[in-house]
Design a protein around this motif. Structure first.
Motif, PDB file in Angstrom:
ATOM      1  N   GLU A  74     -56.582 -55.576 -42.971  1.00  0.00           N
ATOM      2  CA  GLU A  74     -56.586 -56.275 -41.679  1.00  0.00           C
ATOM      3  C   GLU A  74     -57.993 -56.378 -41.107  1.00  0.00           C
ATOM      4  O   GLU A  74     -58.346 -57.376 -40.480  1.00  0.00           O
ATOM      5  N   THR A  75     -58.807 -55.349 -41.328  1.00  0.00           N
ATOM      6  CA  THR A  75     -60.192 -55.393 -40.853  1.00  0.00           C
ATOM      7  C   THR A  75     -60.985 -56.441 -41.608  1.00  0.00           C
ATOM      8  O   THR A  75     -61.752 -57.213 -41.015  1.00  0.00           O
ATOM      9  N   ARG A  76     -60.811 -56.510 -42.896  1.00  0.00           N
ATOM     10  CA  ARG A  76     -61.503 -57.519 -43.703  1.00  0.00           C
ATOM     11  C   ARG A  76     -61.080 -58.932 -43.301  1.00  0.00           C
ATOM     12  O   ARG A  76     -61.881 -59.874 -43.305  1.00  0.00           O
ATOM     13  N   LEU A  77     -59.811 -59.106 -42.913  1.00  0.00           N
ATOM     14  CA  LEU A  77     -59.286 -60.414 -42.549  1.00  0.00           C
ATOM     15  C   LEU A  77     -59.444 -60.719 -41.062  1.00  0.00           C
ATOM     16  O   LEU A  77     -58.837 -61.666 -40.554  1.00  0.00           O
ATOM     17  N   LYS A 133     -67.358 -57.545 -43.139  1.00  0.00           N
ATOM     18  CA  LYS A 133     -66.888 -58.039 -44.423  1.00  0.00           C
ATOM     19  C   LYS A 133     -67.737 -57.499 -45.572  1.00  0.00           C
ATOM     20  O   LYS A 133     -67.222 -56.894 -46.509  1.00  0.00           O
ATOM     21  N   ILE A 134     -69.034 -57.687 -45.488  1.00  0.00           N
ATOM     22  CA  ILE A 134     -69.911 -57.279 -46.590  1.00  0.00           C
ATOM     23  C   ILE A 134     -69.868 -55.775 -46.803  1.00  0.00           C
ATOM     24  O   ILE A 134     -69.643 -55.291 -47.914  1.00  0.00           O
ATOM     25  N   LEU A 135     -70.057 -55.020 -45.735  1.00  0.00           N
ATOM     26  CA  LEU A 135     -70.083 -53.564 -45.889  1.00  0.00           C
ATOM     27  C   LEU A 135     -68.699 -52.990 -46.160  1.00  0.00           C
ATOM     28  O   LEU A 135     -68.566 -51.955 -46.811  1.00  0.00           O
ATOM     29  N   LEU A 136     -67.658 -53.653 -45.674  1.00  0.00           N
ATOM     30  CA  LEU A 136     -66.304 -53.177 -45.963  1.00  0.00           C
ATOM     31  C   LEU A 136     -66.017 -53.279 -47.458  1.00  0.00           C
ATOM     32  O   LEU A 136     -65.516 -52.336 -48.077  1.00  0.00           O
ATOM     33  N   VAL A 137     -66.350 -54.431 -48.047  1.00  0.00           N
ATOM     34  CA  VAL A 137     -66.187 -54.606 -49.489  1.00  0.00           C
ATOM     35  C   VAL A 137     -67.062 -53.611 -50.243  1.00  0.00           C
ATOM     36  O   VAL A 137     -66.642 -53.025 -51.249  1.00  0.00           O
ATOM     37  N   MET A 159     -63.903 -57.010 -54.493  1.00  0.00           N
ATOM     38  CA  MET A 159     -64.183 -58.398 -54.151  1.00  0.00           C
ATOM     39  C   MET A 159     -62.953 -59.297 -54.240  1.00  0.00           C
ATOM     40  O   MET A 159     -62.882 -60.315 -53.560  1.00  0.00           O
ATOM     41  N   GLU A 160     -61.966 -58.936 -55.081  1.00  0.00           N
ATOM     42  CA  GLU A 160     -60.850 -59.853 -55.287  1.00  0.00           C
ATOM     43  C   GLU A 160     -59.514 -59.375 -54.723  1.00  0.00           C
ATOM     44  O   GLU A 160     -58.583 -60.180 -54.609  1.00  0.00           O
ATOM     45  N   VAL A 161     -59.402 -58.104 -54.319  1.00  0.00           N
ATOM     46  CA  VAL A 161     -58.086 -57.576 -53.985  1.00  0.00           C
ATOM     47  C   VAL A 161     -57.602 -57.985 -52.597  1.00  0.00           C
ATOM     48  O   VAL A 161     -56.393 -58.132 -52.376  1.00  0.00           O
ATOM     49  N   VAL A 162     -58.492 -58.183 -51.645  1.00  0.00           N
ATOM     50  CA  VAL A 162     -58.050 -58.474 -50.275  1.00  0.00           C
ATOM     51  C   VAL A 162     -57.440 -59.865 -50.176  1.00  0.00           C
ATOM     52  O   VAL A 162     -56.409 -60.073 -49.535  1.00  0.00           O
ATOM     53  N   ILE A 163     -58.090 -60.839 -50.809  1.00  0.00           N
ATOM     54  CA  ILE A 163     -57.579 -62.210 -50.807  1.00  0.00           C
ATOM     55  C   ILE A 163     -57.377 -62.637 -52.258  1.00  0.00           C
ATOM     56  O   ILE A 163     -58.336 -62.928 -52.969  1.00  0.00           O
ATOM     57  N   ALA A 164     -56.140 -62.641 -52.700  1.00  0.00           N
ATOM     58  CA  ALA A 164     -55.841 -62.993 -54.091  1.00  0.00           C
ATOM     59  C   ALA A 164     -56.253 -64.430 -54.372  1.00  0.00           C
ATOM     60  O   ALA A 164     -55.922 -65.343 -53.618  1.00  0.00           O
ATOM     61  N   LEU A 167     -62.935 -64.631 -54.441  1.00  0.00           N
ATOM     62  CA  LEU A 167     -63.903 -63.560 -54.676  1.00  0.00           C
ATOM     63  C   LEU A 167     -64.891 -63.480 -53.517  1.00  0.00           C
ATOM     64  O   LEU A 167     -65.503 -64.486 -53.156  1.00  0.00           O
ATOM     65  N   ASP A 168     -65.064 -62.286 -52.964  1.00  0.00           N
ATOM     66  CA  ASP A 168     -66.074 -62.059 -51.927  1.00  0.00           C
ATOM     67  C   ASP A 168     -67.447 -61.910 -52.589  1.00  0.00           C
ATOM     68  O   ASP A 168     -68.067 -60.841 -52.549  1.00  0.00           O
ATOM     69  N   VAL A 169     -67.936 -63.000 -53.192  1.00  0.00           N
ATOM     70  CA  VAL A 169     -69.153 -62.905 -53.993  1.00  0.00           C
ATOM     71  C   VAL A 169     -70.392 -62.607 -53.147  1.00  0.00           C
ATOM     72  O   VAL A 169     -71.388 -62.098 -53.674  1.00  0.00           O
ATOM     73  N   TYR A 170     -70.354 -62.916 -51.848  1.00  0.00           N
ATOM     74  CA  TYR A 170     -71.503 -62.636 -50.991  1.00  0.00           C
ATOM     75  C   TYR A 170     -71.781 -61.133 -50.891  1.00  0.00           C
ATOM     76  O   TYR A 170     -72.869 -60.719 -50.507  1.00  0.00           O
ATOM     77  N   ALA A 171     -70.781 -60.326 -51.232  1.00  0.00           N
ATOM     78  CA  ALA A 171     -70.945 -58.869 -51.172  1.00  0.00           C
ATOM     79  C   ALA A 171     -71.298 -58.277 -52.534  1.00  0.00           C
ATOM     80  O   ALA A 171     -71.357 -57.059 -52.672  1.00  0.00           O
TER      81      ALA A 171
END
Length: 395
Positions: A74-77, A133-137, A159-164, A167-171
């Motif tokens: 929820e924090t990431r989103l 987002k970045i530091l959470l990942v 990088m991939e588990v929060v949003i199937a 990819l959170d590639v920025y992190a």
């Protein structure tokens, strides 16, 4: 550019802190597992009381922390702003108690929650843009890597588990830095890494092998899907049937403890590392090991015990792989390795992380079979996940 340097510095700090905490958590858990294995007849009867203690600790000190992995997602989103620091000691102590008294649960959820909580707290203190987002990942990756010492798998898992499907590639840069630092730190502090040097390989030049790969991928995918869907339904049903959390964990853990004692002397208690060891050392694996571990893990977690799902998923996949390998005429150890990775990937609805698990735990000689089996399992899963807060990309 200045923010990049800050992220790199914080990634190193997060890796060191989380790696050290993972080492403490993991080493205590190993000792607890060894102690319970010897004294299970004296400890498992107290599982209901242990459950009541865990529930009381959460309700007494920070009820919000019961959200566990959901808080991280929820924090990431951007659905919440804070993760309580009390989550760290509560989830560690709750998991230690769960394992000491024989609950069937994992440990990765603890590590990921620890990493995410620490990194999120540091990000807020430093007032970095998009730090949530970045530091959470970054923290999630460090937590996973410090515990399992698979930094590449940890990075891509985070990088991939929060949003199937996204990819959170920025992190990527801070996440991979934190993962390697956490991995080296926990290893330096004495936490061992599980790794197997597979000797056999699969050649994809025969119809039999290609057909077997397809069967294995479907079986592992269905198993991960079964685990994820039944776990979600079991949690919902338990909350409806026993609205009072004390009654839920206190009453249901009585028959749970009895079953765990009667079934082969606590064989299905704890992480399932005994089943993993048996799978890769030519020791006894029963045809029903995987399904009993699956069911008892779901029951343990659905009533409120703490831990995670990933290590039990490893054990479910490995033991099922041994059974299927014997039936298909393939090397059971290699099939156990494929199941170890693919069932984890299916149940978490991730694709790249299980492939890298195969690489980092079992070596690179069978990367094509690992990739194919994990892809098939991922497709068969059909977007089910053990993480109910996981978001899905819809095309």
């Amino acid at each position: 550019m200045k923010n990049i340097y800050k992220h790199i510095f914080l990634a190193l700090v997060v890796g060191l802190i989380v790696g050290a905490i993972d080492a403490l958590f993991g080493r205590v858990l190993i000792w607890i597992t060894d102690f319970r294995t010897i004294h299970y007849l004296w400890l498992l009867p107290f599982l209901p009381l242990a459950g009541l203690l865990i529930t009381w600790l959460y309700h007494r000190f920070n009820k919000e922390s019961l959200g566990g992995m959901t808080l991280i997602f929820e924090t990431r989103l951007d659905k919440r702003k804070d993760i309580p620091l009390a989550l760290i000691p509560l989830v560690m102590v709750g998991t230690w108690i769960t394992h000491l008294f024989g609950g069937s649960a994992g440990r990765e959820g603890v590590a990921v929650q620890i990493g995410a909580t620490i990194s999120h707290w540091l990000g807020k203190k430093c007032h970095l843009p998009d730090n949530s987002k970045i530091l959470l990942v970054t923290g999630m990756a460090a937590g996973f890597a410090g515990l399992f010492q698979t930094p590449l798998a940890a990075t891509f898992f985070a990088m991939e588990v929060v949003i199937a499907g996204y990819l959170d590639v920025y992190a990527l840069l801070p996440a991979i830095l934190a993962s390697y630092v956490a991995c080296f730190t926990s290893n330096f502090l004495g936490l061992p890494k599980f790794a197997i040097d597979l000797q056999s390989t699969l050649s994809l030049h025969s119809v039999h092998v290609i057909g077997s790969i397809l069967i294995l991928g479907i079986a592992f995918g269905l198993t991960g899907r079964l685990f994820a869907s039944v776990l979600a339904k079991a949690k919902t049903w338990m909350k409806h049937a026993f609205p009072n959390p004390y009654r839920r964990i206190g009453l249901v853990s009585i028959p749970l403890a009895i079953v765990l004692i009667l079934l082969f002397g606590g064989r299905y208690s704890g992480l399932g590392t005994n089943l993993i060891t048996n799978s890769f050392t030519h020791q006894t694996i029963y045809a029903w090991d995987w399904i009993l571990k699956l069911g008892l893990t779901i029951l343990t977690l659905s009533i409120g015990f703490q831990g995670g799902e990933v290590t039990p998923l490893f054990s479910i996949g490995a033991s099922l792989g041994v059974v299927l390998g014997s039936l298909l005429g393939l090397d059971p150890l290699l099939c156990a390795a494929l199941g170890y990775a693919a069932v984890f990937g299916s149940a978490t609805n991730t694709l790249l992380a299980p492939i890298f698990i195969g690489l980092e735990v079992f070596g690179g000689v069978n990367m094509i079979p690992f990739t194919l089996v994990c892809i098939i399992a991922y497709l068969v899963n059909g977007n089910h996940s053990i993480y109910t807060a996981q978001s899905k990309v819809i095309y």
